[in-house]
Design a protein around this motif. Structure first.
Motif, PDB file in Angstrom:
ATOM      1  N   GLY A   1       0.797  -1.220   0.000  1.00 28.44           N
ATOM      2  CA  GLY A   1       0.000   0.000   0.000  1.00 28.44           C
ATOM      3  C   GLY A   1       0.826   1.264   0.000  1.00 28.44           C
ATOM      4  O   GLY A   1       0.363   2.325  -0.462  1.00 28.44           O
ATOM      5  N   GLY A   2       2.057   1.188   0.516  1.00 29.79           N
ATOM      6  CA  GLY A   2       2.929   2.353   0.479  1.00 29.79           C
ATOM      7  C   GLY A   2       3.241   2.760  -0.952  1.00 29.79           C
ATOM      8  O   GLY A   2       3.252   3.953  -1.298  1.00 29.79           O
ATOM      9  N   THR A   3       3.492   1.770  -1.819  1.00 30.03           N
ATOM     10  CA  THR A   3       3.736   2.052  -3.228  1.00 30.03           C
ATOM     11  C   THR A   3       2.510   2.686  -3.874  1.00 30.03           C
ATOM     12  O   THR A   3       2.624   3.618  -4.675  1.00 30.03           O
ATOM     13  CB  THR A   3       4.084   0.755  -3.981  1.00 30.03           C
ATOM     14  OG1 THR A   3       5.191   0.132  -3.348  1.00 30.03           O
ATOM     15  CG2 THR A   3       4.422   1.043  -5.431  1.00 30.03           C
ATOM     16  N   VAL A   4       1.326   2.173  -3.523  1.00 24.76           N
ATOM     17  CA  VAL A   4       0.087   2.706  -4.096  1.00 24.76           C
ATOM     18  C   VAL A   4      -0.082   4.170  -3.709  1.00 24.76           C
ATOM     19  O   VAL A   4      -0.425   5.019  -4.546  1.00 24.76           O
ATOM     20  CB  VAL A   4      -1.122   1.868  -3.638  1.00 24.76           C
ATOM     21  CG1 VAL A   4      -2.425   2.466  -4.164  1.00 24.76           C
ATOM     22  CG2 VAL A   4      -0.977   0.419  -4.102  1.00 24.76           C
ATOM     23  N   GLY A   5       0.165   4.489  -2.434  1.00 20.86           N
ATOM     24  CA  GLY A   5       0.052   5.874  -1.982  1.00 20.86           C
ATOM     25  C   GLY A   5       1.036   6.792  -2.685  1.00 20.86           C
ATOM     26  O   GLY A   5       0.681   7.899  -3.107  1.00 20.86           O
ATOM     27  N   LEU A   6       2.286   6.358  -2.819  1.00 21.77           N
ATOM     28  CA  LEU A   6       3.296   7.151  -3.528  1.00 21.77           C
ATOM     29  C   LEU A   6       2.902   7.365  -4.982  1.00 21.77           C
ATOM     30  O   LEU A   6       3.055   8.470  -5.530  1.00 21.77           O
ATOM     31  CB  LEU A   6       4.654   6.445  -3.477  1.00 21.77           C
ATOM     32  CG  LEU A   6       5.345   6.359  -2.112  1.00 21.77           C
ATOM     33  CD1 LEU A   6       6.560   5.451  -2.202  1.00 21.77           C
ATOM     34  CD2 LEU A   6       5.764   7.740  -1.621  1.00 21.77           C
ATOM     35  N   SER A   7       2.397   6.312  -5.626  1.00 20.42           N
ATOM     36  CA  SER A   7       2.037   6.410  -7.044  1.00 20.42           C
ATOM     37  C   SER A   7       0.887   7.387  -7.248  1.00 20.42           C
ATOM     38  O   SER A   7       0.922   8.207  -8.175  1.00 20.42           O
ATOM     39  CB  SER A   7       1.660   5.028  -7.584  1.00 20.42           C
ATOM     40  OG  SER A   7       2.739   4.133  -7.462  1.00 20.42           O
ATOM     41  N   PHE A   8      -0.124   7.282  -6.409  1.00 18.35           N
ATOM     42  CA  PHE A   8      -1.232   8.225  -6.520  1.00 18.35           C
ATOM     43  C   PHE A   8      -0.743   9.663  -6.322  1.00 18.35           C
ATOM     44  O   PHE A   8      -1.103  10.565  -7.077  1.00 18.35           O
ATOM     45  CB  PHE A   8      -2.318   7.905  -5.497  1.00 18.35           C
ATOM     46  CG  PHE A   8      -3.274   6.823  -5.919  1.00 18.35           C
ATOM     47  CD1 PHE A   8      -3.810   6.807  -7.196  1.00 18.35           C
ATOM     48  CD2 PHE A   8      -3.649   5.817  -5.041  1.00 18.35           C
ATOM     49  CE1 PHE A   8      -4.699   5.816  -7.594  1.00 18.35           C
ATOM     50  CE2 PHE A   8      -4.536   4.825  -5.423  1.00 18.35           C
ATOM     51  CZ  PHE A   8      -5.063   4.822  -6.703  1.00 18.35           C
ATOM     52  N   PHE A   9       0.073   9.879  -5.297  1.00 17.97           N
ATOM     53  CA  PHE A   9       0.504  11.225  -4.942  1.00 17.97           C
ATOM     54  C   PHE A   9       1.321  11.862  -6.064  1.00 17.97           C
ATOM     55  O   PHE A   9       1.008  12.962  -6.544  1.00 17.97           O
ATOM     56  CB  PHE A   9       1.320  11.188  -3.647  1.00 17.97           C
ATOM     57  CG  PHE A   9       1.679  12.545  -3.113  1.00 17.97           C
ATOM     58  CD1 PHE A   9       0.814  13.234  -2.291  1.00 17.97           C
ATOM     59  CD2 PHE A   9       2.896  13.135  -3.434  1.00 17.97           C
ATOM     60  CE1 PHE A   9       1.138  14.486  -1.794  1.00 17.97           C
ATOM     61  CE2 PHE A   9       3.242  14.387  -2.946  1.00 17.97           C
ATOM     62  CZ  PHE A   9       2.352  15.064  -2.125  1.00 17.97           C
ATOM     63  N   TYR A  10       2.359  11.183  -6.518  1.00 17.57           N
ATOM     64  CA  TYR A  10       3.265  11.791  -7.492  1.00 17.57           C
ATOM     65  C   TYR A  10       2.700  11.786  -8.911  1.00 17.57           C
ATOM     66  O   TYR A  10       2.997  12.699  -9.697  1.00 17.57           O
ATOM     67  CB  TYR A  10       4.638  11.115  -7.432  1.00 17.57           C
ATOM     68  CG  TYR A  10       5.380  11.495  -6.171  1.00 17.57           C
ATOM     69  CD1 TYR A  10       6.016  12.729  -6.060  1.00 17.57           C
ATOM     70  CD2 TYR A  10       5.409  10.655  -5.064  1.00 17.57           C
ATOM     71  CE1 TYR A  10       6.683  13.105  -4.898  1.00 17.57           C
ATOM     72  CE2 TYR A  10       6.063  11.016  -3.894  1.00 17.57           C
ATOM     73  CZ  TYR A  10       6.689  12.247  -3.814  1.00 17.57           C
ATOM     74  OH  TYR A  10       7.332  12.636  -2.662  1.00 17.57           O
ATOM     75  N   ASN A  11       1.881  10.796  -9.252  1.00 19.63           N
ATOM     76  CA  ASN A  11       1.243  10.823 -10.564  1.00 19.63           C
ATOM     77  C   ASN A  11       0.149  11.886 -10.628  1.00 19.63           C
ATOM     78  O   ASN A  11      -0.093  12.470 -11.688  1.00 19.63           O
ATOM     79  CB  ASN A  11       0.669   9.445 -10.903  1.00 19.63           C
ATOM     80  CG  ASN A  11       1.736   8.464 -11.344  1.00 19.63           C
ATOM     81  OD1 ASN A  11       2.549   8.766 -12.211  1.00 19.63           O
ATOM     82  ND2 ASN A  11       1.754   7.294 -10.740  1.00 19.63           N
TER      83      ASN A  11
END
Length: 716
Positions: free
Chosen positions: A388-398
């Motif tokens: 889920g950490g990757t998912v949060g980072l991806s949403f934020f920066y994308n």
């Protein structure tokens, strides 16, 4: 001893109950699944918290109660039909008197039994007990859905804040429903002016034909119309519910109830076929699926781009060290890096895994930091995470990348992040739950793969739909998440303006960390890590990188990597959740720092002191409280202790590496979990769970102040 046993009625009832329940094991398993889904696991408890917050006449509440009634009714129907058609009829086909069993009924002595006859003694008390239980047990089982709800709801909501009204209404409905089931035949007999049926219709040894039982129980219309409607309706309702997400409302509970209803009816078909064929049909299906179908029906291949010509982007990537060199030169040449006290901090973010709680925590912490210090964005070189950490980072920066196409993003404006809050807190559980309970479970009984049945594809789609509501959608109805995982770094005119995202996963067959990266991973710095794109030569969309980093067990399957060799696709291996290897993702951040330091020693940094700083976003508990001691599961203490020790070892290894390298600056923002908090591991957050995360991700919270103060030393 036998006489004592027969006289002691409680033991007779217990013995009879085990006999009766042993005839409907599949049904009992489904009831236990329902109890686990809503009352045991923390994701289910969070669903009950969400249920408690809604108004009584909210569509979700009314739908939930309606499905609860249907589940109860189906349990009653299936158990009644199953119990009055099962098992004893296989042994005792017909009861005959002693005279009718003799070869010569008129003999006076030395009488002989017919060849296919034996003399048995029937335990009449036990027989009467089982017949009574066959009548009573379906009514008892029908009450279990209401009891499960009451137990699960009370466990997290209690009787405070006026929430008692819901549990009382559900229990009242349940009581009326069970009373109706108890007196149903009397009501039917009175309305049709026929004689009240006797209890002989429950006699287990005599009823083996379902049609006879259905007529005797006055269930002809129910069987002909209602049960098929419920069977088809449960599937359609789950399908429509799953299609209407993601949103903040949350509908996973409805899909779970639909699944319980659907498979309760399926259990009747399985038991009927088993009795009809006198053959363990379910066991046969299980063996067929495991031995013959499973090796050939793997439908969990990683999503790939439709345009295979884009695969050439893989070889266009720069090596990791060269990419960092170009990134730093670009930033320095364009004066995009800020410095403080003659030091230029270069940030790396490592986000720990943990489903949607990690996703939302990651997004909230980054939002708070960027609101106060928007300059940190340009100084961030790479971000990496697990699950889920990757998912949060991806949403934020994308999200920032998409908004930057419309001009400079307002990183210091709270309104800018409002859509992102909705995206990262959306209900991603409903779609994947539907995929798990229906199409992907059916796939296991098919000898060939159907790609659209893959439950991971439903999670893929949920990520894309949530992102599409607030970002750009092109003419092909796709968002940035549907495009190449390399799009933000290779197709844009200024690739070095944004941070690198490193997606961590685990290559199962080798037990090896696997990474999707915008640059080529070298063994010099990322020791024993698999560069997935380089190994497979196949490009995946951005959302597949997110899902492949978050494939934790059961809810999402291992992803099958396909390798392109001489224009043909071959199986390469499977990817699972990156948290299996290293859940904090700090190791990948440390390896990136090693690469950066190696290059900085060889580069001309124009007399600038450049310091890498790791920002770690993790999930933990408040060490000032103790864990509740184990209850019935104390025998499993070594197993649980081993798992806890593993994660403590990972965190301890990280802490030790920081101490061994005095130049490695690491700042940890940990999501505090106090006693009484419920922040679930899954893909759905109730409103109270979201509010808890927002409360702890606040610069004014005392747990947040310490790491925020450490970070402020590097910021303007």
């Amino acid at each position: 001893m036998k006489n004592i046993f027969r006289k002691f009625r409680p033991l007779l009832w217990i013995r009879g109950s085990f006999f009766i329940l042993g005839k409907i094991p599949f049904l009992l398993i489904l009831i236990l699944v329902g109890a686990f889904a809503f009352g045991v696991n923390d994701q289910g408890m969070d669903l009950m918290i969400a249920f408690g917050k809604l108004d009584l006449f909210h569509p979700y509440v009314l739908s939930f109660i309606g499905l609860l009634i249907v589940w109860s009714g189906v349990i009653w129907y299936v158990s009644r039909i199953a119990l009055t058609t099962s098992t004893l009829g296989r042994i005792v086909q017909k009861r005959a008197g002693l005279r009718d069993s003799l070869q010569n009924p008129d003999c006076s002595k030395d009488c002989m039994l017919k060849e296919d006859h034996i003399v048995v003694t029937v335990d009449s008390k036990y027989e009467r007990t089982t017949e009574l239980l066959a009548k009573v047990m379906p009514r008892v089982l029908a009450a279990t859905p209401y009891l499960i709800f009451a137990w699960a709801y009370w466990g997290v909501n209690g009787f405070t804040d006026g929430r008692v009204i819901k549990i009382l209404i559900v229990l009242l409905i349940g009581a009326v429903h069970i009373i109706y089931l108890c007196y149903r035949t009397d009501i039917i007999a009175k309305s049709k002016r026929i004689a009240t049926p006797g209890d002989a219709r429950f006699a287990l040894p005599e009823k083996t034909d379902v049609r006879i039982v259905v007529r005797a129980q006055h269930l002809t219309n129910t069987t002909r119309f209602l049960i098929p409607a419920v069977f088809i309706g449960a599937f359609l309702y789950a399908w429509l519910t799953a299609k209407s997400v993601p949103s903040l409302d949350g509908k996973p509970g409805l899909v779970i109830l639909c699944g319980l209803i659907f498979y309760t009816v399926v259990s009747l078909f399985i038991m009927y076929i088993s009795n009809w064929l006198k053959f363990p049909f379910f066991t046969f299906l299980l063996v067929l699926a495991l031995i013959f179908f499973l090796p050939h029906n793997n439908n969990h291949a990683l999503a790939k781009l439709k345009d295979s010509s884009l695969d050439s982007q893989i070889d266009q990537r720069l090596p990791d060290s060269l990419y960092f060199k170009e990134w730093l030169n670009y930033k320095l040449n364009n004066h995009l890096l800020f410095e403080k006290d003659s030091v230029i901090p270069v940030f790396l973010v490592a986000a720990e895994g943990g489903g949607i709680r990690a996703c939302y925590w990651t997004s909230q912490v980054l939002k708070k930091i960027h609101l106060a210090h928007p300059e940190i964005y340009n100084n961030t070189f790479a971000v990496t995470g697990a699950s889920g950490g990757t998912v949060g980072l991806s949403f934020f920066y994308n999200y920032i990348f998409e908004k930057s196409k419309q001009g400079a993003p307002a990183l210091n404006s709270p309104d800018f992040y409002a859509p992102l809050d909705t995206i990262t807190a959306s209900d991603f559980l409903t779609g994947v739950t539907y995929g798990f309970l229906f199409p992907d479970l059916m796939q296991r009984l098919l000898p060939w793969p159907i790609r659209s049945f893959d439950r991971a594809a439903f999670l893929n789609k949920s990520f894309s739909l949530a992102f599409a509501r607030y970002t750009y959608v092109n003419e092909e109805r796709s968002t940035l998440l549907d495009q190449s995982i390399l799009t933000p770094w290779l197709k844009d005119g200024q690739p070095y303006r944004r941070p690198v995202i490193l997606f961590n996963s685990l290559y199962v067959e080798e037990g090896q960390k696997a990474i999707f990266a915008p640059y080529k991973i070298s063994k010099d710095y990322y020791e024993d890590a698999l560069d997935v794109l380089d190994a497979t030569k196949m490009l995946v969309p951005m959302k597949e990188g997110m899902v492949s980093s978050a494939r934790f067990p059961a809810i999402t399957p291992p992803g099958l990597m396909m390798q392109r060799v001489n224009g043909k696709e071959e199986k390469f291996g499977h990817l699972v959740d990156g948290g299996y290897f290293e859940n904090t993702a700090v190791q990948t951040a440390q390896q990136t720092v090693m690469m950066m330091k190696s290059m900085l020693r060889r580069m001309d940094t124009r007399s600038k002191k450049i310091v890498p700083v790791i920002i770690s976003l993790s999930y933990g508990s408040d060490t000032s409280i103790h864990k509740t001691p184990m209850g019935a599961g104390y025998e499993a203490a070594p197993l649980q202790g081993g798992i806890n020790t593993l994660f403590r070892w990972i965190n301890g290894a990280r802490a030790m590496s920081v101490k061994l390298d005095p130049d490695l600056n690491s700042i940890n923002f940990k999501l505090t979990r106090f006693e009484g908090d419920r922040i679930p591991l899954g893909w759905y957050l109730s409103e109270p769970a979201r509010k808890l995360i927002e409360k702890y991700a606040d610069t004014g919270h005392y747990k947040f102040k310490k790491p925020y103060g450490q970070l402020s030393r590097y910021l303007k």
